[in-house]
Design a protein around this motif. Structure first.
Motif, PDB file in Angstrom:
ATOM      1  N   SER A  36       0.712  -1.048   0.094  1.00  0.00           N
ATOM      2  CA  SER A  36       0.182  -0.105  -0.024  1.00  0.00           C
ATOM      3  C   SER A  36       0.896   0.913   0.040  1.00  0.00           C
ATOM      4  CB  SER A  36      -1.187   0.336   1.247  1.00  0.00           C
ATOM      5  OG  SER A  36      -2.596  -1.037   0.765  1.00  0.00           O
ATOM      6  N   TYR A 273      -7.438  11.868   5.110  1.00  0.00           N
ATOM      7  CA  TYR A 273      -6.826  10.547   5.025  1.00  0.00           C
ATOM      8  C   TYR A 273      -6.245  10.389   6.476  1.00  0.00           C
ATOM      9  CZ  TYR A 273      -7.157   5.342   5.103  1.00  0.00           C
ATOM     10  OH  TYR A 273      -7.475   4.223   5.601  1.00  0.00           O
TER      11      TYR A 273
ATOM     12  N   PHE B 112      -3.234  -1.212  10.368  1.00  0.00           N
ATOM     13  CA  PHE B 112      -3.192  -2.345   8.867  1.00  0.00           C
ATOM     14  C   PHE B 112      -4.441  -2.030   8.103  1.00  0.00           C
ATOM     15  CE2 PHE B 112      -0.851  -5.960  11.381  1.00  0.00           C
ATOM     16  CZ  PHE B 112      -0.020  -5.797  10.394  1.00  0.00           C
ATOM     17  N   LYS B 113      -5.827  -1.411   8.811  1.00  0.00           N
ATOM     18  CA  LYS B 113      -6.883  -1.383   7.811  1.00  0.00           C
ATOM     19  C   LYS B 113      -6.823   0.213   7.419  1.00  0.00           C
ATOM     20  CE  LYS B 113     -10.558  -3.116  11.194  1.00  0.00           C
ATOM     21  NZ  LYS B 113     -11.340  -3.123  12.733  1.00  0.00           N
ATOM     22  N   ILE B 114      -6.299   1.064   8.350  1.00  0.00           N
ATOM     23  CA  ILE B 114      -6.102   2.305   8.016  1.00  0.00           C
ATOM     24  C   ILE B 114      -4.942   2.252   6.013  1.00  0.00           C
ATOM     25  CG2 ILE B 114      -5.199   4.559   7.319  1.00  0.00           C
ATOM     26  CD1 ILE B 114      -5.604   4.757  10.924  1.00  0.00           C
ATOM     27  N   LEU B 115      -4.380   1.521   6.278  1.00  0.00           N
ATOM     28  CA  LEU B 115      -3.338   1.213   5.112  1.00  0.00           C
ATOM     29  C   LEU B 115      -4.126   0.365   3.781  1.00  0.00           C
ATOM     30  CD1 LEU B 115       0.143   0.815   7.139  1.00  0.00           C
ATOM     31  CD2 LEU B 115      -0.501   2.832   6.066  1.00  0.00           C
ATOM     32  N   PHE B 116      -4.646  -0.528   4.329  1.00  0.00           N
ATOM     33  CA  PHE B 116      -5.011  -1.691   3.321  1.00  0.00           C
ATOM     34  C   PHE B 116      -6.175  -0.800   3.073  1.00  0.00           C
ATOM     35  CE2 PHE B 116      -4.664  -5.551   5.901  1.00  0.00           C
ATOM     36  CZ  PHE B 116      -2.876  -5.067   5.848  1.00  0.00           C
ATOM     37  N   TYR B 117      -7.000   0.621   3.190  1.00  0.00           N
ATOM     38  CA  TYR B 117      -7.997   1.167   2.676  1.00  0.00           C
ATOM     39  C   TYR B 117      -7.343   2.410   1.690  1.00  0.00           C
ATOM     40  CZ  TYR B 117     -12.060   3.355   2.058  1.00  0.00           C
ATOM     41  OH  TYR B 117     -13.444   4.261   1.102  1.00  0.00           O
ATOM     42  N   MET B 118      -6.389   2.645   2.512  1.00  0.00           N
ATOM     43  CA  MET B 118      -4.992   4.137   1.900  1.00  0.00           C
ATOM     44  C   MET B 118      -5.655   4.219   0.068  1.00  0.00           C
ATOM     45  SD  MET B 118      -2.161   5.637   2.381  1.00  0.00           S
ATOM     46  CE  MET B 118      -1.511   4.145   2.321  1.00  0.00           C
ATOM     47  N   PRO B 119      -5.043   3.456  -0.581  1.00  0.00           N
ATOM     48  CA  PRO B 119      -5.485   3.287  -1.839  1.00  0.00           C
ATOM     49  C   PRO B 119      -5.952   3.813  -2.839  1.00  0.00           C
ATOM     50  CG  PRO B 119      -3.757   1.466  -1.263  1.00  0.00           C
ATOM     51  CD  PRO B 119      -4.916   2.034  -0.454  1.00  0.00           C
ATOM     52  N   ASN B 120      -8.095   3.482  -1.910  1.00  0.00           N
ATOM     53  CA  ASN B 120      -9.325   3.906  -2.208  1.00  0.00           C
ATOM     54  C   ASN B 120      -8.934   5.191  -2.316  1.00  0.00           C
ATOM     55  OD1 ASN B 120     -12.407   3.783  -1.985  1.00  0.00           O
ATOM     56  ND2 ASN B 120     -11.467   1.548  -2.775  1.00  0.00           N
ATOM     57  N   ILE B 121      -8.807   6.007  -1.456  1.00  0.00           N
ATOM     58  CA  ILE B 121      -9.342   7.380  -1.272  1.00  0.00           C
ATOM     59  C   ILE B 121      -8.838   7.920  -2.671  1.00  0.00           C
ATOM     60  CG2 ILE B 121      -7.656   8.670   0.630  1.00  0.00           C
ATOM     61  CD1 ILE B 121     -10.569   8.378   1.529  1.00  0.00           C
ATOM     62  N   ILE B 122      -6.913   8.168  -2.788  1.00  0.00           N
ATOM     63  CA  ILE B 122      -6.507   8.568  -3.402  1.00  0.00           C
ATOM     64  C   ILE B 122      -7.212   8.679  -5.686  1.00  0.00           C
ATOM     65  CG2 ILE B 122      -3.562   8.454  -4.758  1.00  0.00           C
ATOM     66  CD1 ILE B 122      -4.171   9.216  -1.885  1.00  0.00           C
ATOM     67  N   TYR B 179      -9.829  -4.140  -2.427  1.00  0.00           N
ATOM     68  CA  TYR B 179      -9.544  -5.162  -1.287  1.00  0.00           C
ATOM     69  C   TYR B 179      -9.709  -4.634   0.095  1.00  0.00           C
ATOM     70  CZ  TYR B 179      -4.585  -4.978  -0.036  1.00  0.00           C
ATOM     71  OH  TYR B 179      -3.606  -4.476   0.917  1.00  0.00           O
ATOM     72  N   TYR B 181     -11.583  -2.146   0.689  1.00  0.00           N
ATOM     73  CA  TYR B 181     -12.594  -1.604   1.144  1.00  0.00           C
ATOM     74  C   TYR B 181     -13.172  -2.604   1.472  1.00  0.00           C
ATOM     75  CZ  TYR B 181     -17.289  -0.117  -1.000  1.00  0.00           C
ATOM     76  OH  TYR B 181     -19.508  -0.235  -1.063  1.00  0.00           O
ATOM     77  N   LEU B 184     -13.122  -4.277   4.908  1.00  0.00           N
ATOM     78  CA  LEU B 184     -14.426  -3.241   6.054  1.00  0.00           C
ATOM     79  C   LEU B 184     -15.280  -3.966   5.674  1.00  0.00           C
ATOM     80  CD1 LEU B 184     -12.807  -0.535   5.549  1.00  0.00           C
ATOM     81  CD2 LEU B 184     -12.106  -1.061   7.498  1.00  0.00           C
TER      82      LEU B 184
END
Lengths: 291, 324
Positions: A36, A273, B112-122, B179, B181, B184
């Motif tokens: 990520s 974020y 981990f949750k914050i990092l896994f979801y991060m690409p979704n917001i960019i 993934y 998203y 979660l």
């Protein structure tokens, strides 16, 4: 039940086995976290490095000193991050304010009043929630072209008033939190219905509004399809349209400038974020329970 | 009729408060959809608003369906979607199982949750350019492959001119951004299950793995159908990444249906009628698939439940008969 034999085997499972399993779990989680982060890390580092540096060694874990030069080259081309930033801010804020206000209003109408078409209207909202936006794109463009409204922000802002998904969310929230006694006592005090909504109901809804505002803002900010269809004048470009210019010939070998441009375009989103990640993560989870 | 309290009816405010939504929906959604339908039956090309309807009304639809670029784009869309969705669902399920396991808690879950979801917001457009740079000539991947000796150093490696590599990258970007998203959503689905079902599985001595496969997974069906349908609707409209990454290239390998529609309507030729027909075909496809998936999976559930009910009834009758 057939689980009896299996049940016997559980206490026997060796300690070494559970430890290996644990190591595997953490290894995979850390690996995914690294995947990520790493593209963005390379992006930020390379934004500070010169193009020859990148050409000889494209991965560096420490920054270099060419950030100023990269920015200089960047702004000599057609890419203008400031214009993109301002335009995106105008459109995203406008659309977000309209959609949270009117979605709350519609949801309140659905929850607080007993009217004949209430249930049919709600079913209608559920039905249109799934309609993909691109179905109407050609007609939408033709309609706006006929009205001479291309290169105008209004067609990207006004339609946000009808956001079915958000109405659904707000309705769920109101049903769980709003006590109609409050509304009734406001009536006794002589408060008009609009006044009650603006002064009493909206403040109650602030947690839901905040969550939905974040998602609406980010969604509008990232939207590419419709803005690209409607906005052809370069001074009206939003940030994502601006980004597409980085594929142009001017930036073909200016690697450092492309990376610094990407860093600039993603910076506002990273800020949002990391400031609000807790609410965002909780908000995604809430979206999943809607059925 | 609802009872009127104190002789005042507030029902009319229900209508008044819904007016903005309905009005804007009619003008900016319904009317454009009808307009699109009309364009799809017309000969509209280039800039203009005048509609002349075709003598053979379905000509546009027939020529879209016979268009090789469109059918290839449709196949690409389906392929890229599957390449992203299957691993996405598997990874999300495994992570959701780990993160909701109460016995062996994973530390640092929040991060981990914050990092896994991060690409979704960019912004997807920025991500597409970034991956273009990462996999491009002189890029980090090129560099890495050469320095570990996987490919010869002096030969220029043109990863992005390979169709399968490009498709794979687009699918990977979709996987990578979604993934987290899906994970979660699945976690919240598992947390929403009735705690009693877990407790009884616990009392029965089920292992975490057994609990997951025999208790959690069957109960998670609705959430998984929801994820499948929303991912399908989104996937069939995939536009940003393939458009910005390589604009459908190389050789049409990353051309998707939405990109085809965009290029028809807003490319150089402005073939509006074909674009409108293609977007309606996509709409029909999306509607049929989502309704189909929903009913097939629902029905299978209902059939199974009915069978179980029958079996239970039989047992009960048998037991009752013996007792008497």
């Amino acid at each position: 039940m057939t689980g009896f034999e299996k049940r016997e085997s559980i206490p026997k499972s060796s300690n070494a086995g559970t430890i290996t399993y644990k190591v595997v779990k953490y290894f995979i989680c850390i690996l995914l976290a690294v995947i990520s982060i790493i593209p963005f890390y390379i992006m930020i580092m390379n934004g500070t490095r010169s193009s020859p540096e990148i050409r000889t060694n494209a991965i560096a874990f420490l920054p270099s000193i060419y950030i100023g030069r990269n920015l200089d080259v960047l702004t000599r081309g057609s890419f203008d991050p400031l214009v993109g930033l301002i335009n995106s801010l105008i459109i995203s804020s406008g659309a977000t304010i309209l959609s949270v206000y009117f979605s709350s209003l519609t949801a309140y109408g659905l929850v607080a009043y007993n009217w004949k078409l209430r249930q049919p209207f709600f079913s209608f909202i559920m039905a249109v929630m799934m309609i993909p936006a691109q179905v109407s794109a050609i007609g939408f463009y033709q309609f706006m072209y006929g009205l001479n409204m291309t290169n105008n922000y209004l067609p990207l802002i006004i339609p946000a008033i009808a956001a079915p998904g958000m109405v659904f969310f707000m309705r769920q929230y109101l049903m769980a939190t709003l006590h109609l006694d409050i509304v009734n006592s406001a009536r006794v005090d002589g408060s008009g219905e609009f006044h009650t909504f603006n002064r009493i109901v909206l403040p109650i809804m602030i947690p839901a509004i905040a969550t939905q505002a974040i998602f609406s803002f980010v969604g509008n900010w990232n939207n590419l399809f419709l803005p690209m269809v409607l906005l052809t004048d370069k001074s009206k470009y939003t940030m994502p349209i601006m980004v597409t210019l980085l594929r142009g010939d001017f930036y073909r070998v200016e690697y450092g400038s492309v990376y610094i441009a990407l860093t600039l375009t993603t910076l506002p989103l990273f800020l949002i974020y990391f400031l609000l990640s807790r609410y965002i993560i909780a908000g995604v989870a809430l979206g999943g329970v809607k059925e | 009729m609802p009872k009127k309290r104190k002789g005042v009816s507030y029902a009319k405010y229900g209508y008044i408060f819904s007016i903005p939504f309905v009005l804007i929906f009619l003008i900016f959604s319904l009317y454009p959809i009808i307009y699109t339908v009309m364009v799809s039956f017309s000969d509209l090309r280039g800039f203009g608003t005048e509609l002349n309807f075709l003598e053979k009304p379905f000509d546009n639809f027939i020529s879209v369906l016979n268009n090789q670029t469109f059918t290839k784009a449709l196949a690409n869309t389906a392929l890229i979607w599957m390449l992203n969705f299957i691993p996405q669902m598997l990874v999300a399920l495994v992570l959701a199982a780990w993160f909701t396991n109460k016995r062996t808690k994973i530390k640092g879950q929040g991060i981990f949750k914050i990092l896994f979801y991060m690409p979704n917001i960019i912004t997807a457009a920025s991500i597409a350019i970034l991956f273009g740079a990462l996999f491009g000539q002189d890029g980090p991947v090129d560099y890495l492959l050469k320095s570990i000796g996987a490919v010869p150093k002096d030969v220029p490696l043109r990863l992005l001119s390979n169709g399968w590599v490009s498709r794979g990258i687009v699918a990977f970007i979709q996987f990578w951004t979604w993934y987290g998203y899906t994970m979660l959503i699945l976690i919240s689905g598992i947390n929403g299950l009735n705690p009693e079902t877990f407790e009884s599985a616990d009392i029965d001595g089920a292992s975490p793995r057994q609990t997951f496969f025999h208790v959690v997974l069957p109960n998670l069906r609705t959430v998984m159908i929801y994820t499948l349908v929303t991912s399908l609707i989104g996937g069939l409209q995939m536009f940003d990444v393939p458009r910005v990454f390589q604009n459908g290239q190389p050789d049409g390998a990353t051309m998707t249906a939405s990109l085809f529609i965009y290029n028809q309507a807003f490319g150089t030729a402005h073939i509006m009628n074909m674009a409108a027909a293609a977007s309606l075909l996509m709409f029909i496809l999306i509607a049929v698939l989502s309704v189909g998936i929903f009913f097939i999976l629902r029905d299978r559930d209902a059939i199974r439940e009915r069978k179980q009910e029958k079996a239970r009834l039989k047992e009960w009758k048998k037991a009752g008969g013996e007792a008497r």
